[in-house]
Design a protein around this motif. Structure first.
Motif, PDB file in Angstrom:
ATOM      1  N   ALA A 109      31.042 -22.717   5.181  1.00  0.00           N
ATOM      2  CA  ALA A 109      30.389 -22.265   3.949  1.00  0.00           C
ATOM      3  C   ALA A 109      29.506 -23.394   3.414  1.00  0.00           C
ATOM      4  CB  ALA A 109      31.418 -21.860   2.899  1.00  0.00           C
ATOM      5  N   PHE A 110      28.416 -22.994   2.733  1.00  0.00           N
ATOM      6  CA  PHE A 110      27.497 -23.958   2.119  1.00  0.00           C
ATOM      7  C   PHE A 110      27.410 -23.673   0.623  1.00  0.00           C
ATOM      8  CE2 PHE A 110      26.027 -23.992   6.510  1.00  0.00           C
ATOM      9  CZ  PHE A 110      25.803 -25.346   6.735  1.00  0.00           C
ATOM     10  N   LEU A 111      27.288 -24.752  -0.156  1.00  0.00           N
ATOM     11  CA  LEU A 111      27.060 -24.624  -1.591  1.00  0.00           C
ATOM     12  C   LEU A 111      25.938 -25.558  -1.997  1.00  0.00           C
ATOM     13  CD1 LEU A 111      30.453 -24.724  -1.110  1.00  0.00           C
ATOM     14  CD2 LEU A 111      30.376 -24.060  -3.519  1.00  0.00           C
ATOM     15  N   ASN A 112      25.143 -25.119  -2.949  1.00  0.00           N
ATOM     16  CA  ASN A 112      24.203 -26.013  -3.624  1.00  0.00           C
ATOM     17  C   ASN A 112      24.787 -26.318  -4.997  1.00  0.00           C
ATOM     18  OD1 ASN A 112      22.187 -26.004  -1.557  1.00  0.00           O
ATOM     19  ND2 ASN A 112      20.656 -26.270  -3.159  1.00  0.00           N
ATOM     20  N   LEU A 113      25.022 -27.597  -5.261  1.00  0.00           N
ATOM     21  CA  LEU A 113      25.659 -28.014  -6.496  1.00  0.00           C
ATOM     22  C   LEU A 113      24.681 -28.810  -7.330  1.00  0.00           C
ATOM     23  CD1 LEU A 113      29.051 -29.205  -4.975  1.00  0.00           C
ATOM     24  CD2 LEU A 113      28.531 -26.979  -5.974  1.00  0.00           C
ATOM     25  N   ARG A 114      24.736 -28.607  -8.648  1.00  0.00           N
ATOM     26  CA  ARG A 114      23.800 -29.283  -9.536  1.00  0.00           C
ATOM     27  C   ARG A 114      24.543 -30.092 -10.594  1.00  0.00           C
ATOM     28  NH1 ARG A 114      19.683 -26.465 -13.880  1.00  0.00           N
ATOM     29  NH2 ARG A 114      19.302 -28.348 -15.074  1.00  0.00           N
ATOM     30  N   GLN A 115      23.974 -31.245 -10.875  1.00  0.00           N
ATOM     31  CA  GLN A 115      24.462 -32.104 -11.962  1.00  0.00           C
ATOM     32  C   GLN A 115      23.237 -32.695 -12.635  1.00  0.00           C
ATOM     33  OE1 GLN A 115      26.048 -36.261 -11.435  1.00  0.00           O
ATOM     34  NE2 GLN A 115      28.013 -35.191 -11.588  1.00  0.00           N
ATOM     35  N   GLY A 116      22.977 -32.308 -13.875  1.00  0.00           N
ATOM     36  CA  GLY A 116      21.753 -32.744 -14.545  1.00  0.00           C
ATOM     37  C   GLY A 116      20.527 -32.205 -13.816  1.00  0.00           C
ATOM     38  N   LEU A 117      19.603 -33.094 -13.477  1.00  0.00           N
ATOM     39  CA  LEU A 117      18.411 -32.694 -12.722  1.00  0.00           C
ATOM     40  C   LEU A 117      18.600 -32.867 -11.225  1.00  0.00           C
ATOM     41  CD1 LEU A 117      15.518 -34.169 -14.915  1.00  0.00           C
ATOM     42  CD2 LEU A 117      16.397 -31.829 -14.875  1.00  0.00           C
ATOM     43  N   ASN A 118      19.793 -33.294 -10.809  1.00  0.00           N
ATOM     44  CA  ASN A 118      20.053 -33.536  -9.392  1.00  0.00           C
ATOM     45  C   ASN A 118      20.806 -32.382  -8.757  1.00  0.00           C
ATOM     46  OD1 ASN A 118      19.073 -36.372  -9.238  1.00  0.00           O
ATOM     47  ND2 ASN A 118      20.738 -36.743 -10.682  1.00  0.00           N
ATOM     48  N   THR A 119      20.394 -32.014  -7.539  1.00  0.00           N
ATOM     49  CA  THR A 119      21.122 -31.019  -6.763  1.00  0.00           C
ATOM     50  C   THR A 119      21.449 -31.595  -5.398  1.00  0.00           C
ATOM     51  OG1 THR A 119      19.041 -30.026  -5.964  1.00  0.00           O
ATOM     52  CG2 THR A 119      20.048 -29.055  -7.925  1.00  0.00           C
ATOM     53  N   VAL A 120      22.588 -31.172  -4.854  1.00  0.00           N
ATOM     54  CA  VAL A 120      23.038 -31.685  -3.563  1.00  0.00           C
ATOM     55  C   VAL A 120      23.622 -30.542  -2.746  1.00  0.00           C
ATOM     56  CG1 VAL A 120      25.370 -32.271  -4.372  1.00  0.00           C
ATOM     57  CG2 VAL A 120      24.381 -33.531  -2.448  1.00  0.00           C
ATOM     58  N   GLN A 121      23.418 -30.589  -1.443  1.00  0.00           N
ATOM     59  CA  GLN A 121      24.028 -29.610  -0.549  1.00  0.00           C
ATOM     60  C   GLN A 121      25.447 -30.041  -0.227  1.00  0.00           C
ATOM     61  OE1 GLN A 121      22.001 -27.608   2.951  1.00  0.00           O
ATOM     62  NE2 GLN A 121      23.293 -29.072   4.054  1.00  0.00           N
ATOM     63  N   ALA A 122      26.366 -29.074  -0.243  1.00  0.00           N
ATOM     64  CA  ALA A 122      27.769 -29.344   0.086  1.00  0.00           C
ATOM     65  C   ALA A 122      28.208 -28.418   1.215  1.00  0.00           C
ATOM     66  CB  ALA A 122      28.654 -29.155  -1.139  1.00  0.00           C
ATOM     67  N   VAL A 123      29.064 -28.935   2.083  1.00  0.00           N
ATOM     68  CA  VAL A 123      29.529 -28.203   3.260  1.00  0.00           C
ATOM     69  C   VAL A 123      31.043 -28.095   3.214  1.00  0.00           C
ATOM     70  CG1 VAL A 123      29.552 -28.128   5.779  1.00  0.00           C
ATOM     71  CG2 VAL A 123      27.614 -29.166   4.588  1.00  0.00           C
ATOM     72  N   VAL A 124      31.553 -26.881   3.507  1.00  0.00           N
ATOM     73  CA  VAL A 124      32.989 -26.671   3.639  1.00  0.00           C
ATOM     74  C   VAL A 124      33.216 -26.137   5.046  1.00  0.00           C
ATOM     75  CG1 VAL A 124      35.057 -25.655   2.623  1.00  0.00           C
ATOM     76  CG2 VAL A 124      33.035 -26.002   1.211  1.00  0.00           C
ATOM     77  N   ALA A 125      33.849 -26.932   5.906  1.00  0.00           N
ATOM     78  CA  ALA A 125      34.033 -26.566   7.314  1.00  0.00           C
ATOM     79  C   ALA A 125      35.512 -26.561   7.673  1.00  0.00           C
ATOM     80  CB  ALA A 125      33.282 -27.546   8.208  1.00  0.00           C
ATOM     81  N   ALA A 126      35.969 -25.446   8.257  1.00  0.00           N
ATOM     82  CA  ALA A 126      37.372 -25.323   8.647  1.00  0.00           C
ATOM     83  C   ALA A 126      37.705 -26.311   9.755  1.00  0.00           C
ATOM     84  CB  ALA A 126      37.671 -23.900   9.097  1.00  0.00           C
ATOM     85  N   SER A 127      38.925 -26.852   9.683  1.00  0.00           N
ATOM     86  CA  SER A 127      39.397 -27.801  10.687  1.00  0.00           C
ATOM     87  C   SER A 127      40.916 -27.802  10.630  1.00  0.00           C
ATOM     88  CB  SER A 127      38.846 -29.201  10.388  1.00  0.00           C
ATOM     89  OG  SER A 127      39.368 -29.682   9.159  1.00  0.00           O
ATOM     90  N   GLU A 128      41.527 -28.728  11.328  1.00  0.00           N
ATOM     91  CA  GLU A 128      42.977 -28.829  11.273  1.00  0.00           C
ATOM     92  C   GLU A 128      43.453 -29.187   9.876  1.00  0.00           C
ATOM     93  OE1 GLU A 128      44.308 -31.590  14.164  1.00  0.00           O
ATOM     94  OE2 GLU A 128      43.812 -30.314  15.893  1.00  0.00           O
ATOM     95  N   LYS A 129      42.568 -29.852   9.094  1.00  0.00           N
ATOM     96  CA  LYS A 129      42.939 -30.297   7.753  1.00  0.00           C
ATOM     97  C   LYS A 129      42.336 -29.440   6.644  1.00  0.00           C
ATOM     98  CE  LYS A 129      43.444 -35.143   9.125  1.00  0.00           C
ATOM     99  NZ  LYS A 129      43.009 -36.545   8.869  1.00  0.00           N
ATOM    100  N   LEU A 130      41.522 -28.437   7.012  1.00  0.00           N
ATOM    101  CA  LEU A 130      40.866 -27.588   6.008  1.00  0.00           C
ATOM    102  C   LEU A 130      40.897 -26.145   6.493  1.00  0.00           C
ATOM    103  CD1 LEU A 130      37.723 -28.596   4.025  1.00  0.00           C
ATOM    104  CD2 LEU A 130      38.051 -26.240   4.738  1.00  0.00           C
ATOM    105  N   SER A 131      41.473 -25.274   5.687  1.00  0.00           N
ATOM    106  CA  SER A 131      41.769 -23.910   6.126  1.00  0.00           C
ATOM    107  C   SER A 131      40.585 -22.953   5.985  1.00  0.00           C
ATOM    108  CB  SER A 131      42.948 -23.359   5.322  1.00  0.00           C
ATOM    109  OG  SER A 131      42.574 -23.190   3.957  1.00  0.00           O
ATOM    110  N   LYS A 132      40.676 -21.838   6.732  1.00  0.00           N
ATOM    111  CA  LYS A 132      39.684 -20.765   6.611  1.00  0.00           C
ATOM    112  C   LYS A 132      39.739 -20.146   5.214  1.00  0.00           C
ATOM    113  CE  LYS A 132      39.680 -19.365  11.481  1.00  0.00           C
ATOM    114  NZ  LYS A 132      39.951 -18.253  12.424  1.00  0.00           N
ATOM    115  N   GLN A 133      40.946 -20.123   4.652  1.00  0.00           N
ATOM    116  CA  GLN A 133      41.084 -19.567   3.303  1.00  0.00           C
ATOM    117  C   GLN A 133      40.255 -20.366   2.298  1.00  0.00           C
ATOM    118  OE1 GLN A 133      43.546 -20.182   5.481  1.00  0.00           O
ATOM    119  NE2 GLN A 133      45.418 -19.027   5.029  1.00  0.00           N
TER     120      GLN A 133
END
Length: 553
Positions: free
Chosen positions: A112-136
């Protein structure tokens, strides 16, 4: 032994087989029971499966919705929150920060991808399933509603290719934890991304939201935006506008403080109209009438008479003028100053011109990022500045002649219309190479009664206006500091003003006890912001604008 009694008529014979209808009914009951049992079994299996999956969810403590901050269930962690503007300092490090979701999307069951904003700044964030991060967790993160506020923990990673969809191009966040602090309801009454685009050309119409850009996206009208202002104000362009507006105030005070000006706060509730005009808002003040101040003018001058040599004020100004234009408000912010001078009112004009050049120069230095952001949407030419000490100072009569030479039909003592002001601005830019200039020595008849007549021609006055891109931002003058001359000018003014009236007597009397020569000016803050950025409507430079038809939100 007695014979058995004959069976009653119609009684069933136990030796006889059940009828076909009875068999069908029994079969249906059996099938119904079997289906019900199967459904219960499936439900139990699903519940067991979910419980098993939850038990196997390695990320179950790393995502979800937090209890309401400050509620009895909320637990303070004390975790430090970082500022995304410093993201380069945290390369390959874990950070926690608050942001809100510009958009979120599930790419696949594992990504999954998210675009996150703080003030005038935006950043791309990634959520990727792995042994330590679930599909849920991937599924939850990709379905967080737009504009929700989130607390994120993740690793800062440099990317190989610049990210086009975010202002932070060289880094992205690999999310490890994501909690929703405040969930946004959907649908939103206005999409924030629509508020990032220009308003339609008309700007004030109720149906202008039907216009579209060339790519087919909607252009949301100004009324729609103002009716949903808290959503509209979330747009980065609006944050930039009000950062700049605050900057103008800070620069105004910074410059004048260094010149020895004292910040004052004058009354905004008056016992009666002070400047003789009908354009005041009347209010009920306990058991008697009062009105809101049209300007701090009288009080600024009374402070000079009180031996304060230089004063300034930033405060609200109220004008009950039914002006439904792109540059008028019924409540705006005034940047005012008043000062005594030694021998000539040009001493005051020089301070005002130097002040504005300081503000313009520092806006270019300190607020370039915000200025460029707004101008990228409202494409306007760079604001042309004159050299220090070389602000074009044009006599009103010369300005009239410039307009006549350009085809305008004007008398010597006519006040300028808005189109004529704009035209003169273009002529001044062409001749002097400056978007900022002063028009000096206005006709006395079009100025307030307290304006000092010109010693060169009594039909003119020691007064001036200042302009940006051909539109007025400041009106000022040398003030009459003699009570008898002031009374005379007030009586001869059109319309006449009674110097002994309830709203004027104290003001006139303040000059009977000795007052030095003085002058000043009043700037409209919203106009400075509007013309600096090239905004099509002044309402965009007011947080919650007030005009003849709008008093909410």
């Amino acid at each position: 032994m007695a014979e058995p009694a004959p069976a009653a008529a119609g009684a069933s014979d136990p030796t006889k087989e059940p009828s076909k209808n009875a068999l069908k009914k029994a079969q249906k009951e059996k099938e119904k029971a079997e289906k019900k049992a199967a459904a219960k079994a499936r439900e139990l299996a699903e519940r067991q499966k979910k419980e098993a999956a939850d038990a196997e969810d390695v990320s179950k403590d790393s995502y979800g919705e937090l209890p309401l901050t400050g509620s009895k269930d909320f637990k303070v962690t004390g975790t430090k929150r970082e500022d995304l503007s410093q993201i380069a300092d945290f390369e390959d490090k874990e950070i926690t920060f608050r942001a809100w979701v510009e958009n979120a999307r599930v790419q696949s069951a594992k990504l999954a991808f998210l675009n996150l904003r703080q003030g005038l700044n935006t950043v791309q964030a990634v959520v990727a399933a792995s042994e330590k991060l679930s599909k849920q967790m991937v599924k939850f993160s990709g379905n967080v509603s737009t504009e929700s506020t989130v607390a994120v923990t993740g690793l800062v990673k440099r990317v190989k290719e610049p990210i086009k969809s975010a202002t932070i191009k060289d880094f992205e966040i690999h999310i490890q934890k994501l909690f929703v602090e405040s969930k946004a309801e959907v649908p939103l009454p206005l999409q924030v991304e629509d508020a990032e685009r220009p308003i339609p050309s008309e700007g004030l119409g109720e149906d202008d939201s039907k216009q579209e850009e060339s790519d087919g996206r909607p252009l949301v009208g100004l009324n729609t935006r103002l009716n949903n202002r808290t959503i509209d104000l979330r747009a980065k362009i609006n944050h930039a506008i009000f950062i700049i507006k605050g900057g103008v105030c800070a620069l105004f005070q910074e410059f004048l403080s260094q010149k020895g000006f004292i910040l004052m706060q004058t009354p905004k509730i008056l016992g009666s109209a002070s400047e003789g005009g009908a354009s005041v808002f009347e209010v009920k003040y306990f058991d008697r009438p009062a009105c809101l101040a049209q300007s701090p003018q009288f009080y600024k001058q009374m402070l000079i008479a009180s031996r304060f040599q230089k004063v300034m004020e930033i405060g609200p100004v109220f004008r009950a003028e039914n002006s439904n234009t792109a540059r008028h408000l019924t409540e705006f912010t005034g940047l005012d100053l008043e000062m005594e001078f030694q021998e000539h009112y040009y001493e005051v004009v020089g301070v005002l011109e130097e002040l504005m050049l300081f503000i313009f120069t520092e806006l270019n230095k300190r607020y370039k990022k915000e200025t460029d952001l707004v101008r990228s949407v409202y494409h306007v030419d760079e604001f042309k500045l004159p050299e220090a000490g070389k602000v074009p100072r044009i006599p009103f009569s010369e300005g009239i002649q410039m307009l006549r030479d350009a085809g305008e039909d004007l008398n010597d003592y006519d006040d300028l219309s808005t189109p004529q002001e704009k035209k003169l601005g273009r002529l001044v830019l062409e001749k002097y190479g400056s978007d900022f200039y002063t028009l000096d020595q206005f006709p006395l008849a079009v100025r307030p009664a307290y304006t000092m007549p010109s010693p060169h021609d009594p039909k003119y006055s020691n007064s001036y206006d200042m302009f940006m891109r051909g539109q007025e931002i400041c009106s000022g003058a040398q003030r009459i500091h003699d009570a008898e001359l002031l009374s005379k000018q007030m009586r001869e003014h059109d319309p006449p003003i009674d110097p002994n009236g309830a709203g004027t007597k104290d003001y006139v009397d303040s000059f009977r006890y000795g007052c030095p020569p003085h002058g000043g000016g009043g700037f409209g803050l919203e106009r400075i912001v509007q013309f600096w950025l090239g905004l099509p409507n002044i309402r965009m430079a007011s947080l919650f604008p007030r005009d003849p038809v709008r008093v909410t939100p």
